[in-house]
Design a protein around this motif. Sequence first.
Motif, mmCIF file in Angstrom:
data_model
loop_
_atom_site.group_PDB
_atom_site.id
_atom_site.type_symbol
_atom_site.label_atom_id
_atom_site.label_comp_id
_atom_site.label_asym_id
_atom_site.label_seq_id
_atom_site.Cartn_x
_atom_site.Cartn_y
_atom_site.Cartn_z
ATOM 1 N N ARG A 3 29.420 26.649 30.317
ATOM 2 C CA ARG A 3 30.479 25.649 30.407
ATOM 3 C C ARG A 3 31.852 26.282 30.182
ATOM 4 O O ARG A 3 32.818 25.950 30.870
ATOM 5 C CB ARG A 3 30.223 24.547 29.379
ATOM 6 C CG ARG A 3 31.124 23.360 29.563
ATOM 7 C CD ARG A 3 30.636 22.213 28.734
ATOM 8 N NE ARG A 3 31.688 21.914 27.777
ATOM 9 C CZ ARG A 3 31.515 21.332 26.634
ATOM 10 N NH1 ARG A 3 30.305 21.000 26.241
ATOM 11 N NH2 ARG A 3 32.511 21.071 25.848
ATOM 12 N N TYR A 4 31.940 27.200 29.231
ATOM 13 C CA TYR A 4 33.210 27.867 28.959
ATOM 14 C C TYR A 4 33.627 28.760 30.121
ATOM 15 O O TYR A 4 34.807 28.855 30.446
ATOM 16 C CB TYR A 4 33.141 28.664 27.652
ATOM 17 C CG TYR A 4 32.955 27.780 26.457
ATOM 18 C CD1 TYR A 4 33.947 26.864 26.086
ATOM 19 C CD2 TYR A 4 31.782 27.817 25.719
ATOM 20 C CE1 TYR A 4 33.776 26.025 25.000
ATOM 21 C CE2 TYR A 4 31.605 26.985 24.634
ATOM 22 C CZ TYR A 4 32.598 26.087 24.269
ATOM 23 O OH TYR A 4 32.425 25.256 23.202
ATOM 24 N N ARG A 5 32.662 29.402 30.732
ATOM 25 C CA ARG A 5 32.960 30.239 31.901
ATOM 26 C C ARG A 5 33.527 29.390 33.028
ATOM 27 O O ARG A 5 34.493 29.782 33.684
ATOM 28 C CB ARG A 5 31.713 30.978 32.368
ATOM 29 C CG ARG A 5 32.020 31.915 33.545
ATOM 30 C CD ARG A 5 30.802 32.594 34.094
ATOM 31 N NE ARG A 5 30.204 33.449 33.087
ATOM 32 C CZ ARG A 5 28.948 33.875 33.145
ATOM 33 N NH1 ARG A 5 28.179 33.514 34.147
ATOM 34 N NH2 ARG A 5 28.468 34.654 32.224
#
Length: 177
Positions: A3-5
């Motif tokens: 999700r952060y990527r």
Amino acid sequence: MRRYRKLVTAGLLLAIGLLLPFVTGQIKEIGDSLLPMHLPVMLCGLLCGWQYGALVGFSLPFVRSLLFGMPPIYPNAVWMACELFTYGLVIGLLYALRKRDSMPYLYACLIGSMLAGRAVWGVTKAALLGLSGKTFAFRAFLVGGFADALPGIVLQLILIPPLVRLIRKMIDKRDGT
């Protein structure tokens, strides 16, 4: 972690979308032909998913307008936001339906989103111009959406599929898959 990527990638593509129109010198006619904000939105939909593609697509014209004064917020940024939202949404949704990763399917997703985005652009532009008592003829839609945009359409067809494949290979290699 994934999700952060996606969030970082979407932010990077938003930044690229803010800067790419400077390559065309912010000259409206050149921008209308090369469609510099379309590239990062479509890439975002393909790499990050429809949610991020739609969000980046919708926000990009407004953020650009607030930061740099181009495009004008009304009516241009409004119809561009609807158009770019559609590109990011449709290309992301179509690509999420894939059964296997192939170049022909990637091109089908790209062309499907191009057609949907141009249709939304035409309807939105006609509605907004209609509110101010102006008309947007079907001939003007064909010229603005396809004939004038042909260099940008060709650029998208040449750049986006190989870029997506290259980025996906880099991600897979880094992740060890």
